[in-house]
Design a protein around this motif. Structure first.
Motif, PDB file in Angstrom:
ATOM      1  N   ALA A 264       7.527 -40.919  24.657  1.00  0.00           N
ATOM      2  CA  ALA A 264       6.422 -40.180  25.275  1.00  0.00           C
ATOM      3  C   ALA A 264       5.233 -40.103  24.322  1.00  0.00           C
ATOM      4  N   ASP A 265       5.499 -39.932  23.026  1.00  0.00           N
ATOM      5  CA  ASP A 265       4.421 -39.903  22.035  1.00  0.00           C
ATOM      6  C   ASP A 265       3.743 -41.268  21.930  1.00  0.00           C
ATOM      7  N   SER A 266       4.533 -42.330  22.062  1.00  0.00           N
ATOM      8  CA  SER A 266       3.948 -43.676  22.015  1.00  0.00           C
ATOM      9  C   SER A 266       2.973 -43.878  23.172  1.00  0.00           C
ATOM     10  N   TYR A 267       3.332 -43.385  24.352  1.00  0.00           N
ATOM     11  CA  TYR A 267       2.442 -43.555  25.503  1.00  0.00           C
ATOM     12  C   TYR A 267       1.213 -42.656  25.408  1.00  0.00           C
ATOM     13  N   ARG A 268       1.359 -41.516  24.760  1.00  0.00           N
ATOM     14  CA  ARG A 268       0.161 -40.713  24.505  1.00  0.00           C
ATOM     15  C   ARG A 268      -0.776 -41.462  23.555  1.00  0.00           C
ATOM     16  N   ARG A 269      -0.188 -42.138  22.583  1.00  0.00           N
ATOM     17  CA  ARG A 269      -1.000 -42.919  21.653  1.00  0.00           C
ATOM     18  C   ARG A 269      -1.622 -44.125  22.364  1.00  0.00           C
ATOM     19  N   LEU A 270      -0.924 -44.685  23.336  1.00  0.00           N
ATOM     20  CA  LEU A 270      -1.459 -45.806  24.101  1.00  0.00           C
ATOM     21  C   LEU A 270      -2.751 -45.397  24.810  1.00  0.00           C
ATOM     22  N   ALA A 271      -2.828 -44.134  25.226  1.00  0.00           N
ATOM     23  CA  ALA A 271      -4.046 -43.639  25.869  1.00  0.00           C
ATOM     24  C   ALA A 271      -5.233 -43.711  24.910  1.00  0.00           C
ATOM     25  N   TYR A 272      -4.984 -43.471  23.632  1.00  0.00           N
ATOM     26  CA  TYR A 272      -6.052 -43.585  22.630  1.00  0.00           C
ATOM     27  C   TYR A 272      -6.616 -45.001  22.618  1.00  0.00           C
ATOM     28  N   TYR A 273      -5.736 -46.001  22.660  1.00  0.00           N
ATOM     29  CA  TYR A 273      -6.188 -47.389  22.685  1.00  0.00           C
ATOM     30  C   TYR A 273      -7.022 -47.658  23.931  1.00  0.00           C
ATOM     31  N   ALA A 274      -6.536 -47.184  25.089  1.00  0.00           N
ATOM     32  CA  ALA A 274      -7.280 -47.386  26.330  1.00  0.00           C
ATOM     33  C   ALA A 274      -8.661 -46.743  26.246  1.00  0.00           C
ATOM     34  N   ASP A 275      -8.708 -45.529  25.713  1.00  0.00           N
ATOM     35  CA  ASP A 275      -9.977 -44.814  25.581  1.00  0.00           C
ATOM     36  C   ASP A 275     -10.952 -45.586  24.696  1.00  0.00           C
ATOM     37  N   ARG A 276     -10.465 -46.072  23.573  1.00  0.00           N
ATOM     38  CA  ARG A 276     -11.345 -46.795  22.640  1.00  0.00           C
ATOM     39  C   ARG A 276     -11.908 -48.064  23.285  1.00  0.00           C
ATOM     40  N   VAL A 277     -11.052 -48.807  23.970  1.00  0.00           N
ATOM     41  CA  VAL A 277     -11.508 -50.060  24.579  1.00  0.00           C
ATOM     42  C   VAL A 277     -12.471 -49.775  25.729  1.00  0.00           C
ATOM     43  N   LEU A 278     -12.182 -48.772  26.543  1.00  0.00           N
ATOM     44  CA  LEU A 278     -13.084 -48.420  27.645  1.00  0.00           C
ATOM     45  C   LEU A 278     -14.451 -47.983  27.137  1.00  0.00           C
ATOM     46  N   ARG A 279     -14.515 -47.467  25.918  1.00  0.00           N
ATOM     47  CA  ARG A 279     -15.784 -47.021  25.331  1.00  0.00           C
ATOM     48  C   ARG A 279     -16.468 -48.127  24.521  1.00  0.00           C
ATOM     49  N   GLY A 280     -15.875 -49.337  24.538  1.00  0.00           N
ATOM     50  CA  GLY A 280     -16.580 -50.466  23.947  1.00  0.00           C
ATOM     51  C   GLY A 280     -15.971 -51.104  22.722  1.00  0.00           C
ATOM     52  N   THR A 281     -14.902 -50.533  22.166  1.00  0.00           N
ATOM     53  CA  THR A 281     -14.275 -51.135  20.995  1.00  0.00           C
ATOM     54  C   THR A 281     -13.535 -52.412  21.395  1.00  0.00           C
ATOM     55  N   LYS A 282     -13.652 -53.447  20.600  1.00  0.00           N
ATOM     56  CA  LYS A 282     -12.950 -54.694  20.877  1.00  0.00           C
ATOM     57  C   LYS A 282     -11.471 -54.555  20.500  1.00  0.00           C
ATOM     58  N   PRO A 283     -10.547 -55.069  21.330  1.00  0.00           N
ATOM     59  CA  PRO A 283      -9.123 -55.005  20.985  1.00  0.00           C
ATOM     60  C   PRO A 283      -8.814 -55.556  19.595  1.00  0.00           C
ATOM     61  N   ALA A 284      -9.506 -56.610  19.206  1.00  0.00           N
ATOM     62  CA  ALA A 284      -9.248 -57.220  17.896  1.00  0.00           C
ATOM     63  C   ALA A 284      -9.556 -56.281  16.740  1.00  0.00           C
ATOM     64  N   ASP A 285     -10.341 -55.243  16.998  1.00  0.00           N
ATOM     65  CA  ASP A 285     -10.693 -54.285  15.948  1.00  0.00           C
ATOM     66  C   ASP A 285      -9.727 -53.102  15.881  1.00  0.00           C
ATOM     67  N   LEU A 286      -8.683 -53.129  16.691  1.00  0.00           N
ATOM     68  CA  LEU A 286      -7.701 -52.040  16.721  1.00  0.00           C
ATOM     69  C   LEU A 286      -6.342 -52.585  16.284  1.00  0.00           C
ATOM     70  N   PRO A 287      -5.925 -52.342  15.049  1.00  0.00           N
ATOM     71  CA  PRO A 287      -4.617 -52.844  14.580  1.00  0.00           C
ATOM     72  C   PRO A 287      -3.464 -52.323  15.439  1.00  0.00           C
ATOM     73  N   ILE A 288      -2.419 -53.111  15.534  1.00  0.00           N
ATOM     74  CA  ILE A 288      -1.213 -52.723  16.272  1.00  0.00           C
ATOM     75  C   ILE A 288      -0.472 -51.647  15.482  1.00  0.00           C
ATOM     76  N   GLU A 289      -0.019 -50.626  16.165  1.00  0.00           N
ATOM     77  CA  GLU A 289       0.669 -49.522  15.500  1.00  0.00           C
ATOM     78  C   GLU A 289       2.166 -49.549  15.788  1.00  0.00           C
ATOM     79  N   GLN A 290       2.927 -49.040  14.829  1.00  0.00           N
ATOM     80  CA  GLN A 290       4.366 -48.831  14.982  1.00  0.00           C
ATOM     81  C   GLN A 290       4.629 -47.347  15.239  1.00  0.00           C
ATOM     82  N   PRO A 291       5.823 -47.003  15.716  1.00  0.00           N
ATOM     83  CA  PRO A 291       6.097 -45.593  16.026  1.00  0.00           C
ATOM     84  C   PRO A 291       6.069 -44.718  14.785  1.00  0.00           C
ATOM     85  N   THR A 292       5.588 -43.497  14.964  1.00  0.00           N
ATOM     86  CA  THR A 292       5.523 -42.545  13.851  1.00  0.00           C
ATOM     87  C   THR A 292       6.391 -41.315  14.106  1.00  0.00           C
TER      88      THR A 292
END
Length: 322
Positions: A264-292
């Motif tokens: 569930a925490d991973s999917y909450r973090r996935l929302a952060y990625y969606a938010d960043r990309v929708l606001r204009g950040t390029k996927p290539a500028d967002l490193p892949i994350e592992q679970p914390t």
């Protein structure tokens, strides 16, 4: 003089940190998975709740188009094309469906939640360098395989022969196997790799475990083992074999214990990625994350069925007891 004061004031405002993000525009997301809806309900909720906190609220400034493959991976490409034609601003892809998209050269950015190793799967050069149009997070934490064997030894001190039941087609299983075997040598366990990628191979795997007098199972989680968890757990209970794995769904379904990422925490973090990309950040500028966030779930009903007394120390460390 007045003009100078206005310019200075404007410059001062521009230099202030942006404490509140700009009001999000209308956005349309395509949610794509090869799985069935019921298995993902809590994770979709976690994703949507987190997106709402970030300013994207379904029904207000956010539309989500859901597409499920109903456990048929061959449907994914067609569903992806359908979403792109709508069109959507972003694809959020769950599980092994992302492997179907990596060669499609789709015109929309992709963020994903993936269980395997993105690098060995060809989704990235490294975790720091995702492919140009897609990024996200992985549930894979190889070192946890050894931790699960240590936990199994605590729960069943007499155990010696452990089967590593895994889908050999799953990217990342080789690393998980290596970590498990390394830990097993330290613990004095005899672990044996038992591969299965189809229903027929799973039936053969059950026969092999019986023939080698397996005493416990460490199950590597992926979409195949999730889809076949009822058969796997029924076999383990019938043969009185303690079974440990990583994802919560296995403990909920009757495994003795799971130790792994809090999805569930991973999917909450996935929302952060969606938010960043929708606001204009390029996927290539967002490193892949592992679970914390890691959690341990114990199924005491299963422990009772196996005749096991769970040590107090393990009970005290458990995050969830069922």
């Amino acid at each position: 003089m007045r003009r100078r004061r206005v310019l200075l004031a404007a410059a001062a405002v521009a230099s202030l940190p942006r404490l509140v993000g700009a009001q999000p525009r209308q956005a349309r997301i395509g949610w794509l998975t090869a799985q069935r809806p019921p298995s993902l309900v809590p994770y979709v909720k976690a994703f949507l709740d987190s997106l709402a906190e970030l300013g994207f609220v379904e029904g207000k400034n956010l539309t989500i188009e859901f597409r499920y493959g109903e456990d048929d991976i061959t449907r994914v490409r067609g569903l992806a094309d359908e979403l792109v034609r709508l069109p959507v601003d972003l694809l959020v892809v769950q599980g092994e469906a992302v492997l179907e998209l990596k060669s499609m050269s789709l015109p929309v950015p992709i963020v994903y939640a993936y269980s395997g190793d993105p690098v060995s799967a060809g989704l990235a050069e490294s975790l720091a360098r995702p492919n140009a149009n897609m990024t996200g997070l992985t549930y894979l934490a190889v070192e946890l395989n050894g931790k699960r064997l240590e936990l199994l030894r605590e729960l069943v001190p007499s155990v010696r022969r452990v089967a590593l039941l895994a889908n050999p087609a799953y990217p990342g299983q080789a690393s998980e196997r290596e970590n498990s075997e390394s830990t097993a040598r330290r613990l004095g366990l005899d672990v044996r790799h038992v591969p299965a990628r189809t229903s027929d191979e799973l039936t053969a795997a059950f026969a092999k475990m019986g023939a080698t007098r397996t005493q416990a199972i460490s199950l590597f989680a992926d979409s195949f083992t999730v889809q076949n968890r009822a058969a796997i757990i029924s076999y383990a209970l019938r043969e009185q074999l303690p079974l440990v794995s990583s994802w919560p769904v296995f403990a909920v379904s009757g495994a003795l214990c799971t130790h792994g990422p809090r999805l569930a925490d991973s999917y909450r973090r996935l929302a952060y990625y969606a938010d960043r990309v929708l606001r204009g950040t390029k996927p290539a500028d967002l490193p892949i994350e592992q679970p914390t966030t890691i959690e341990t779930i114990l199924n005491l009903k299963t422990a009772d069925a196996l005749g096991l007394k769970v040590p107090q120390a393990v009970l005290a460390r458990a995050d969830v007891i069922r």
